[in-house]
Design a protein around this motif. Structure first.
Motif, PDB file in Angstrom:
ATOM      1  N   LYS A  36     -64.279  47.506  41.840  1.00 31.20           N
ATOM      2  CA  LYS A  36     -63.679  47.487  43.180  1.00 31.20           C
ATOM      3  C   LYS A  36     -63.328  48.911  43.634  1.00 31.20           C
ATOM      4  CE  LYS A  36     -60.934  45.810  46.581  1.00 31.20           C
ATOM      5  NZ  LYS A  36     -61.326  45.025  47.723  1.00 31.20           N
ATOM      6  N   ILE A  37     -62.717  49.669  42.769  1.00 40.41           N
ATOM      7  CA  ILE A  37     -62.362  51.048  43.130  1.00 40.41           C
ATOM      8  C   ILE A  37     -63.632  51.879  43.339  1.00 40.41           C
ATOM      9  CG2 ILE A  37     -61.260  53.170  42.318  1.00 40.41           C
ATOM     10  CD1 ILE A  37     -59.173  51.450  40.940  1.00 40.41           C
ATOM     11  N   ASP A  79     -67.479  40.077  53.922  1.00 42.12           N
ATOM     12  CA  ASP A  79     -68.315  41.261  53.710  1.00 42.12           C
ATOM     13  C   ASP A  79     -68.130  41.892  52.339  1.00 42.12           C
ATOM     14  OD1 ASP A  79     -65.741  42.369  54.300  1.00 42.12           O
ATOM     15  OD2 ASP A  79     -66.760  44.281  54.652  1.00 42.12           O
ATOM     16  N   GLU A  80     -67.580  41.136  51.409  1.00 44.47           N
ATOM     17  CA  GLU A  80     -67.204  41.738  50.136  1.00 44.47           C
ATOM     18  C   GLU A  80     -67.364  40.711  49.018  1.00 44.47           C
ATOM     19  OE1 GLU A  80     -63.159  43.561  48.631  1.00 44.47           O
ATOM     20  OE2 GLU A  80     -63.237  43.427  50.800  1.00 44.47           O
ATOM     21  N   ALA A  81     -67.902  41.124  47.880  1.00 38.40           N
ATOM     22  CA  ALA A  81     -68.028  40.171  46.774  1.00 38.40           C
ATOM     23  C   ALA A  81     -68.120  40.901  45.438  1.00 38.40           C
ATOM     24  CB  ALA A  81     -69.267  39.293  46.955  1.00 38.40           C
ATOM     25  N   PHE A  82     -67.680  40.207  44.402  1.00 38.37           N
ATOM     26  CA  PHE A  82     -67.944  40.628  43.031  1.00 38.37           C
ATOM     27  C   PHE A  82     -69.158  39.875  42.513  1.00 38.37           C
ATOM     28  CE2 PHE A  82     -63.268  41.499  42.781  1.00 38.37           C
ATOM     29  CZ  PHE A  82     -63.355  42.818  42.367  1.00 38.37           C
ATOM     30  N   LEU A  83     -70.007  40.579  41.750  1.00 38.22           N
ATOM     31  CA  LEU A  83     -71.129  39.937  41.087  1.00 38.22           C
ATOM     32  C   LEU A  83     -71.039  40.257  39.601  1.00 38.22           C
ATOM     33  CD1 LEU A  83     -72.127  40.227  44.092  1.00 38.22           C
ATOM     34  CD2 LEU A  83     -74.400  40.619  43.159  1.00 38.22           C
ATOM     35  N   ASP A  84     -71.192  39.255  38.760  1.00 38.11           N
ATOM     36  CA  ASP A  84     -71.348  39.509  37.327  1.00 38.11           C
ATOM     37  C   ASP A  84     -72.843  39.438  37.044  1.00 38.11           C
ATOM     38  OD1 ASP A  84     -71.622  39.366  34.560  1.00 38.11           O
ATOM     39  OD2 ASP A  84     -69.682  38.375  34.310  1.00 38.11           O
ATOM     40  N   VAL A  85     -73.436  40.576  36.679  1.00 41.74           N
ATOM     41  CA  VAL A  85     -74.888  40.630  36.492  1.00 41.74           C
ATOM     42  C   VAL A  85     -75.263  40.755  35.010  1.00 41.74           C
ATOM     43  CG1 VAL A  85     -75.338  41.551  38.798  1.00 41.74           C
ATOM     44  CG2 VAL A  85     -74.976  43.146  36.902  1.00 41.74           C
ATOM     45  N   THR A  86     -74.279  40.502  34.121  1.00 42.20           N
ATOM     46  CA  THR A  86     -74.542  40.648  32.681  1.00 42.20           C
ATOM     47  C   THR A  86     -75.756  39.829  32.252  1.00 42.20           C
ATOM     48  OG1 THR A  86     -72.144  40.756  32.480  1.00 42.20           O
ATOM     49  CG2 THR A  86     -73.396  40.653  30.425  1.00 42.20           C
ATOM     50  N   GLY A  87     -75.875  38.628  32.805  1.00 39.14           N
ATOM     51  CA  GLY A  87     -76.982  37.755  32.417  1.00 39.14           C
ATOM     52  C   GLY A  87     -78.280  38.054  33.154  1.00 39.14           C
ATOM     53  N   SER A  88     -78.259  39.007  34.055  1.00 37.88           N
ATOM     54  CA  SER A  88     -79.448  39.286  34.880  1.00 37.88           C
ATOM     55  C   SER A  88     -80.191  40.539  34.449  1.00 37.88           C
ATOM     56  CB  SER A  88     -79.030  39.473  36.348  1.00 37.88           C
ATOM     57  OG  SER A  88     -78.155  38.462  36.756  1.00 37.88           O
ATOM     58  N   LEU A  89     -79.648  41.228  33.408  1.00 38.55           N
ATOM     59  CA  LEU A  89     -80.185  42.547  33.061  1.00 38.55           C
ATOM     60  C   LEU A  89     -81.635  42.463  32.596  1.00 38.55           C
ATOM     61  CD1 LEU A  89     -77.031  43.952  31.196  1.00 38.55           C
ATOM     62  CD2 LEU A  89     -77.642  44.230  33.599  1.00 38.55           C
ATOM     63  N   ARG A 102     -69.592  43.522  29.717  1.00 41.99           N
ATOM     64  CA  ARG A 102     -69.985  42.794  30.930  1.00 41.99           C
ATOM     65  C   ARG A 102     -70.322  43.842  31.976  1.00 41.99           C
ATOM     66  NH1 ARG A 102     -65.283  39.768  33.209  1.00 41.99           N
ATOM     67  NH2 ARG A 102     -64.199  41.604  32.445  1.00 41.99           N
ATOM     68  N   TRP A 103     -71.205  43.503  32.894  1.00 46.74           N
ATOM     69  CA  TRP A 103     -71.509  44.412  33.997  1.00 46.74           C
ATOM     70  C   TRP A 103     -71.178  43.742  35.316  1.00 46.74           C
ATOM     71  CZ3 TRP A 103     -71.621  49.362  33.722  1.00 46.74           C
ATOM     72  CH2 TRP A 103     -71.971  49.969  32.499  1.00 46.74           C
ATOM     73  N   ILE A 104     -70.291  44.382  36.030  1.00 51.17           N
ATOM     74  CA  ILE A 104     -69.810  43.817  37.288  1.00 51.17           C
ATOM     75  C   ILE A 104     -70.123  44.781  38.430  1.00 51.17           C
ATOM     76  CG2 ILE A 104     -67.717  43.155  38.559  1.00 51.17           C
ATOM     77  CD1 ILE A 104     -66.726  42.097  35.784  1.00 51.17           C
ATOM     78  N   ILE A 105     -70.609  44.218  39.515  1.00 51.29           N
ATOM     79  CA  ILE A 105     -70.868  45.028  40.714  1.00 51.29           C
ATOM     80  C   ILE A 105     -69.941  44.517  41.814  1.00 51.29           C
ATOM     81  CG2 ILE A 105     -72.593  45.784  42.405  1.00 51.29           C
ATOM     82  CD1 ILE A 105     -74.784  45.044  40.408  1.00 51.29           C
ATOM     83  N   HIS A 106     -69.247  45.432  42.456  1.00 49.46           N
ATOM     84  CA  HIS A 106     -68.496  45.069  43.656  1.00 49.46           C
ATOM     85  C   HIS A 106     -69.238  45.629  44.853  1.00 49.46           C
ATOM     86  CE1 HIS A 106     -65.330  45.549  46.804  1.00 49.46           C
ATOM     87  NE2 HIS A 106     -65.105  44.303  46.442  1.00 49.46           N
ATOM     88  N   LEU A 107     -69.511  44.757  45.824  1.00 44.59           N
ATOM     89  CA  LEU A 107     -70.239  45.182  47.021  1.00 44.59           C
ATOM     90  C   LEU A 107     -69.354  45.004  48.236  1.00 44.59           C
ATOM     91  CD1 LEU A 107     -73.173  43.484  45.514  1.00 44.59           C
ATOM     92  CD2 LEU A 107     -73.560  45.709  46.581  1.00 44.59           C
ATOM     93  N   ASP A 108     -69.390  45.979  49.117  1.00 51.43           N
ATOM     94  CA  ASP A 108     -68.508  45.963  50.284  1.00 51.43           C
ATOM     95  C   ASP A 108     -69.267  46.570  51.464  1.00 51.43           C
ATOM     96  OD1 ASP A 108     -66.369  45.926  51.998  1.00 51.43           O
ATOM     97  OD2 ASP A 108     -65.250  47.525  50.985  1.00 51.43           O
ATOM     98  N   MET A 109     -69.525  45.748  52.480  1.00 47.95           N
ATOM     99  CA  MET A 109     -70.249  46.233  53.665  1.00 47.95           C
ATOM    100  C   MET A 109     -69.434  47.334  54.340  1.00 47.95           C
ATOM    101  SD  MET A 109     -72.997  44.350  53.757  1.00 47.95           S
ATOM    102  CE  MET A 109     -73.651  44.473  55.422  1.00 47.95           C
ATOM    103  N   ASP A 110     -70.128  48.309  54.909  1.00 47.01           N
ATOM    104  CA  ASP A 110     -69.450  49.458  55.508  1.00 47.01           C
ATOM    105  C   ASP A 110     -69.024  49.158  56.943  1.00 47.01           C
ATOM    106  OD1 ASP A 110     -69.918  50.998  53.163  1.00 47.01           O
ATOM    107  OD2 ASP A 110     -71.992  51.281  53.811  1.00 47.01           O
ATOM    108  N   ALA A 111     -67.721  49.261  57.202  1.00 48.04           N
ATOM    109  CA  ALA A 111     -67.153  49.036  58.554  1.00 48.04           C
ATOM    110  C   ALA A 111     -67.807  47.815  59.200  1.00 48.04           C
ATOM    111  CB  ALA A 111     -67.326  50.280  59.419  1.00 48.04           C
ATOM    112  N   PHE A 112     -67.735  46.675  58.518  1.00 44.41           N
ATOM    113  CA  PHE A 112     -68.630  45.551  58.785  1.00 44.41           C
ATOM    114  C   PHE A 112     -68.666  45.103  60.250  1.00 44.41           C
ATOM    115  CE2 PHE A 112     -69.441  40.811  58.301  1.00 44.41           C
ATOM    116  CZ  PHE A 112     -70.804  40.938  58.229  1.00 44.41           C
ATOM    117  N   TYR A 113     -67.512  44.694  60.806  1.00 45.91           N
ATOM    118  CA  TYR A 113     -67.541  44.139  62.176  1.00 45.91           C
ATOM    119  C   TYR A 113     -68.078  45.194  63.154  1.00 45.91           C
ATOM    120  CZ  TYR A 113     -64.241  40.502  60.494  1.00 45.91           C
ATOM    121  OH  TYR A 113     -63.612  39.490  59.823  1.00 45.91           O
ATOM    122  N   ALA A 127     -71.617  50.071  46.925  1.00 49.32           N
ATOM    123  CA  ALA A 127     -71.568  49.339  45.666  1.00 49.32           C
ATOM    124  C   ALA A 127     -70.817  50.130  44.611  1.00 49.32           C
ATOM    125  CB  ALA A 127     -72.985  49.048  45.179  1.00 49.32           C
ATOM    126  N   GLY A 128     -70.070  49.411  43.788  1.00 48.23           N
ATOM    127  CA  GLY A 128     -69.437  50.002  42.619  1.00 48.23           C
ATOM    128  C   GLY A 128     -69.872  49.227  41.397  1.00 48.23           C
TER     129      GLY A 128
END
Ligand SMILES: [Mg+2]
Length: 392
Positions: free
Chosen positions: A152-153, A105-115, A5-16, A142-143
């Protein structure tokens, strides 16, 4: 071999803080601190310039002002952050329907089906970063990895504006040299325990026999050991089902007299009510948790026939539930509401009923709006205005 599976974790930088700079470019390069500006408020987000001076989230504002007197201190503008958040989340959903937001400002995405459609997972992460920047003017880190924990890490590995990829097969090489504090979900107490055993890195924990970890730390130790060994098959869950909404406070000074207890209970009830309404949820069960100065904890619940989200009702119930046979002074008080009859995972607007609301509901909504705009210090029931400074 099964393909990963391919997972992307996205986290906005110092969001507020970044949104504040976006809206007022003269703040660029300055230490910007967003937080509750009332007497015992804490930092929500600090810009990187403020972080360089030792300011971080959850730090009391008063401490931040000592560390960084030249900082620009701004109130939380939740409505504006939500506006940007919805743009960011809509970018994410362009690349996969499997988006699990963790916060604004943070989410996990599973992109396995989008490759097939969009290219490799790193390509997708790069494209998302580009889209977010061009559509909001803000950067996101992004991770990319084969597991949630690693993604996430990875997203926090090279902030700001980072893109960190953990290739399949490289998981342990990446994870094991990192310090124990990097495990997602390790609490400070557990971390101290692990360090007292002489462990330093995640690899140290991974190499222990699982029985030894379970014996000392129980099921939470087992979970950490699994994560340390790169066993994480948790799926990205696009609709996060909220099971309960609550708030608890641990007090720096134990509270004893009934008047103070009631004032704290009301403060908690107000917070819980506000959160329920923000999520458009009403619950049937109200739970009170109390802990005394000897660390004895009791919980009491009551289930109603009608669901509620009104702080006055919550307050009335928790006063009833308060264990009068138990002895304080109290170190912790907590209130939660659960048992939601119709679980809404997406906020819904009521299109089919007339826009008539009972007056107290209108008032509650108005209070919530004002509190969102002006921070928590905005509007509160009068009896909270002389609330003593008890929160840690
Ligand atoms: Mg963030």
């Amino acid at each position: 071999m099964t393909s990963p599976r391919w997972i992307i974790h996205l986290d906005m930088d110092a969001f507020y803080a970044s949104v504040e700079v976006l809206d007022n470019p003269s703040l660029k390069g300055r230490p910007v601190i967003v937080g509750g500006l009332f007497s015992r408020g804490v930092v929500s987000t600090a810009s990187y310039e403020a972080r360089a001076r030792g300011v971080h989230s959850a730090l009391p504002i008063a401490r931040a002002k000592k560390l960084c007197p030249e900082g620009v201190y701004l109130p939380v503008r939740m409505a504006r952050y939500q506006e940007i958040s919805s743009i960011v989340m809509s970018v994410f959903r362009r690349y996969t329907p499997l988006v699990e937001p963790l916060s604004l400002d943070e989410a996990f995405l599973d992109v396995t089906g989008s490759l097939k459609l969009f290219g490799s997972a790193p390509d997708i992460a790069a494209a998302i970063k580009k889209d977010v920047f061009s559509e909001t003017g803000l950067t996101v880190s992004a991770g990319v990895a084969t597991q949630k924990h690693l993604a996430k890490i990875a997203s926090g590995h090279k902030k700001p504006d980072g893109l960190t990829i953990i290739e399949e097969g490289q998981e342990q090489d990446f994870l094991w040299p990192l310090p124990l504090s990097k495990i997602w979900g390790v609490g400070q107490v557990t971390q101290k325990t692990l360090e007292s055993w002489g462990l330093k890195t995640i690899g140290d924990l991974a190499s222990l026999p699982v029985e030894a970890v379970v014996k000392k730390l129980g099921s939470s130790g087992y979970k950490l050991w699994l994560l340390a060994n790169c066993h994480d098959d948790r799926a990205v869950e696009p609709e996060r089902v909220i099971k309960s909404i609550g708030h608890e406070d641990t007090y720096a000074v134990d509270i004893e007299d009934p008047e103070s207890v009631n004032r704290e209970l009301l403060a908690l009830a107000v917070k819980v009510g506000r959160r329920l309404r923000a999520h458009e949820l009403k619950g049937l069960t109200v739970t009170l948790k109390v802990r005394n100065n000897e660390f004895k904890t009791w919980t009491r619940s009551k289930t109603l026939s009608q669901p509620l989200d009104d702080h006055q009702e919550i307050y009335r119930l928790v006063r009833e539930l308060f264990p009068k046979d138990k002895k304080g002074p109290w170190r912790l008080l907590g209130i939660s509401v659960s048992n939601f009859p119709e679980i809404r995972t997406q906020p819904q607007r009521d299109l089919f009923t007339p826009h008539e609301q009972p007056s107290d509901l209108r008032l509650l909504n108005a209070m919530d709006t004002i509190n969102e705009r002006f921070g928590q210090s905005g509007l509160q029931p009068a009896s909270l205005l002389d609330k003593p400074d008890l929160e840690e």
